[in-house]
Design an enzyme around this catalytic site. Sequence first.
Site, mmCIF file in Angstrom:
data_model
loop_
_atom_site.group_PDB
_atom_site.id
_atom_site.type_symbol
_atom_site.label_atom_id
_atom_site.label_comp_id
_atom_site.label_asym_id
_atom_site.label_seq_id
_atom_site.Cartn_x
_atom_site.Cartn_y
_atom_site.Cartn_z
ATOM 1 N N GLY A 25 41.072 35.000 44.695
ATOM 2 C CA GLY A 25 42.347 35.891 44.986
ATOM 3 C C GLY A 25 43.713 35.425 45.793
ATOM 4 O O GLY A 25 44.059 35.698 47.148
ATOM 5 N N SER A 26 44.499 34.223 44.400
ATOM 6 C CA SER A 26 45.361 33.950 45.068
ATOM 7 C C SER A 26 46.688 34.767 45.013
ATOM 8 O O SER A 26 47.341 34.897 45.645
ATOM 9 C CB SER A 26 45.609 32.605 43.979
ATOM 10 O OG SER A 26 45.865 33.595 42.265
ATOM 11 N N ASN A 27 46.407 35.831 44.506
ATOM 12 C CA ASN A 27 47.436 37.076 43.969
ATOM 13 C C ASN A 27 47.553 37.315 45.300
ATOM 14 O O ASN A 27 48.140 38.428 45.920
ATOM 15 C CB ASN A 27 47.583 37.386 42.574
ATOM 16 C CG ASN A 27 48.059 37.244 42.283
ATOM 17 O OD1 ASN A 27 49.321 36.130 41.990
ATOM 18 N ND2 ASN A 27 47.339 36.674 40.965
ATOM 19 N N MET A 42 38.000 41.490 37.292
ATOM 20 C CA MET A 42 37.804 41.621 35.530
ATOM 21 C C MET A 42 36.730 42.263 35.147
ATOM 22 O O MET A 42 35.754 42.008 34.217
ATOM 23 C CB MET A 42 37.665 39.936 35.731
ATOM 24 C CG MET A 42 38.427 38.499 36.468
ATOM 25 S SD MET A 42 40.140 39.357 35.369
ATOM 26 C CE MET A 42 39.775 38.198 34.029
ATOM 27 N N ARG A 43 37.271 42.982 35.873
ATOM 28 C CA ARG A 43 36.364 44.993 35.236
ATOM 29 C C ARG A 43 37.605 45.807 34.082
ATOM 30 O O ARG A 43 37.858 45.810 34.871
ATOM 31 C CB ARG A 43 35.325 45.451 36.043
ATOM 32 C CG ARG A 43 33.865 44.617 36.358
ATOM 33 C CD ARG A 43 32.789 45.474 36.572
ATOM 34 N NE ARG A 43 32.447 46.451 36.140
ATOM 35 C CZ ARG A 43 31.676 45.749 35.091
ATOM 36 N NH1 ARG A 43 30.882 44.301 35.147
ATOM 37 N NH2 ARG A 43 30.775 47.208 35.195
ATOM 38 N N LEU A 87 38.591 49.216 33.391
ATOM 39 C CA LEU A 87 37.844 51.099 34.199
ATOM 40 C C LEU A 87 37.741 51.672 32.947
ATOM 41 O O LEU A 87 38.506 51.173 32.676
ATOM 42 C CB LEU A 87 38.678 50.717 35.117
ATOM 43 C CG LEU A 87 38.771 49.753 36.461
ATOM 44 C CD1 LEU A 87 40.716 50.212 37.148
ATOM 45 C CD2 LEU A 87 38.196 50.375 37.323
ATOM 46 N N HIS A 117 48.826 41.007 34.870
ATOM 47 C CA HIS A 117 48.380 40.347 33.677
ATOM 48 C C HIS A 117 49.044 39.282 33.509
ATOM 49 O O HIS A 117 50.599 39.108 33.373
ATOM 50 C CB HIS A 117 48.803 41.253 32.600
ATOM 51 C CG HIS A 117 47.357 41.201 31.652
ATOM 52 N ND1 HIS A 117 46.529 40.910 31.062
ATOM 53 C CD2 HIS A 117 48.431 40.365 30.559
ATOM 54 C CE1 HIS A 117 46.134 40.031 30.030
ATOM 55 N NE2 HIS A 117 47.013 39.900 29.478
ATOM 56 N N ASP A 163 46.035 47.397 29.577
ATOM 57 C CA ASP A 163 46.679 46.599 29.627
ATOM 58 C C ASP A 163 48.158 47.522 28.636
ATOM 59 O O ASP A 163 49.120 46.653 28.402
ATOM 60 C CB ASP A 163 46.980 45.356 28.754
ATOM 61 C CG ASP A 163 45.410 44.057 29.921
ATOM 62 O OD1 ASP A 163 45.794 44.238 31.451
ATOM 63 O OD2 ASP A 163 44.605 42.939 28.947
ATOM 64 N N GLU A 209 53.660 34.521 39.193
ATOM 65 C CA GLU A 209 52.632 35.302 39.453
ATOM 66 C C GLU A 209 52.771 36.192 41.330
ATOM 67 O O GLU A 209 53.179 36.946 41.771
ATOM 68 C CB GLU A 209 51.433 35.847 39.069
ATOM 69 C CG GLU A 209 50.820 35.794 38.006
ATOM 70 C CD GLU A 209 49.422 35.646 37.891
ATOM 71 O OE1 GLU A 209 48.860 36.425 38.215
ATOM 72 O OE2 GLU A 209 49.076 34.670 36.675
HETATM 73 C C1 GAR Z 1 45.671 36.124 37.798
HETATM 74 O O1 GAR Z 1 45.795 34.951 37.167
HETATM 75 C C2 GAR Z 1 45.085 37.434 36.917
HETATM 76 O O2 GAR Z 1 46.601 38.056 35.839
HETATM 77 C C3 GAR Z 1 44.458 37.334 35.954
HETATM 78 O O3 GAR Z 1 43.387 37.075 36.574
HETATM 79 C C4 GAR Z 1 44.552 35.645 37.262
HETATM 80 C C5 GAR Z 1 43.077 35.821 39.207
HETATM 81 O O4 GAR Z 1 43.789 34.695 39.585
HETATM 82 N N1 GAR Z 1 44.575 38.904 36.120
HETATM 83 C C6 GAR Z 1 43.451 38.971 34.144
HETATM 84 O O5 GAR Z 1 43.554 38.552 33.739
HETATM 85 C C7 GAR Z 1 43.392 40.437 34.467
HETATM 86 N N2 GAR Z 1 43.057 40.721 32.964
HETATM 87 P P1 GAR Z 1 44.162 34.849 41.556
HETATM 88 O O6 GAR Z 1 42.227 35.656 41.747
HETATM 89 O O7 GAR Z 1 43.444 34.132 42.099
HETATM 90 O O8 GAR Z 1 44.890 36.233 41.625
#
Ligand code: GAR
Length: 191
Positions: A14-16, A90-91, A93, A109, A145, A174
Site C-alpha cells: 500500500g505505498s501508493n 493484483m486481481r 476484474l 500500472h 491495462d 508513481e
Molecule cells: C505498484 O508498483 C503498482 O503500480 C503495481 O503494484 C505495485 C503496488 O505497490 N500495480 C500493478 O502491477 C497492477 N497491475 P504498492 O502496494 O506499494 O502501492
Amino acid sequence: MTKKRVAVLISGRGSNLQALMDAQQDVYEIVLVVSNVPGVAGLERARAAGIEAIALDHKPYGKNREAFERDLDALLIERRIELVALAGFMRVLTPYFVRAWAGRLINIHPSLLPKHPGVNTHARALEAGDAEHGCTVHLVVEEVDAGEIIGQAQTPILPGDTPETLANRVLELEHALYPRCLANFARTLAA
Ligand code: GAR
C-alpha cells in the site's frame, strides 16, 4: 464543491495508497480501503490514518470471481463510493465489475502503457532495451491495462539498472503521479 468519495482497492504493502492518503485531499476523500488479501500492510496504513479498512478475502469464493465482485460492489454501494482507485490490486476484474464502475474506475500500472501490460514490467522493459520506462494511470476497461490514459511519468533507463533499481525509481514516480491524476479525475467527475 463536495469531495468525491473514493475507495482504494489494494492487495499488499500500500505505498501508493499512502501517497494518495498523504496528498492534499481537497477534491477527493478516501473513505474506504479494501484488500483482497487479509493482513497486508496497506490495511494497517489505512487504519493508522483513521480510514475504514476491510479485508475481503477472495479465496473462499474459489473460481467464482463474479461472486467476489458482487460482494465488493455491494460494499462500495453501501459506503456511497463515487470513484474507485486500484493501487496494487493484483486481481483481474471481470466485465461484470468493470461495466458496473465504467468511467469511475482507475488504476496505476508500472510501465509506459501501451508498452508492457501485465506483470514483470521492469524486467521486460530492460529486456526490450527500452530507453525509458515509467508508470501510467488509466481508466480500467475490460481488456487488461488498455483503458484511456489519464497520466504518465517517465524515467530514463540507466546503464547498470536492474529490475529492482528501476522498480524503486518508478515507484517514486508513481507516488507523485497517482495523487495528481486522482485529483484531476475527481475534478472532471465533479463538473
Ligand atoms: C505498484 O508498483 C503498482 O503500480 C503495481 O503494484 C505495485 C503496488 O505497490 N500495480 C500493478 O502491477 C497492477 N497491475 P504498492 O502496494 O506499494 O502501492
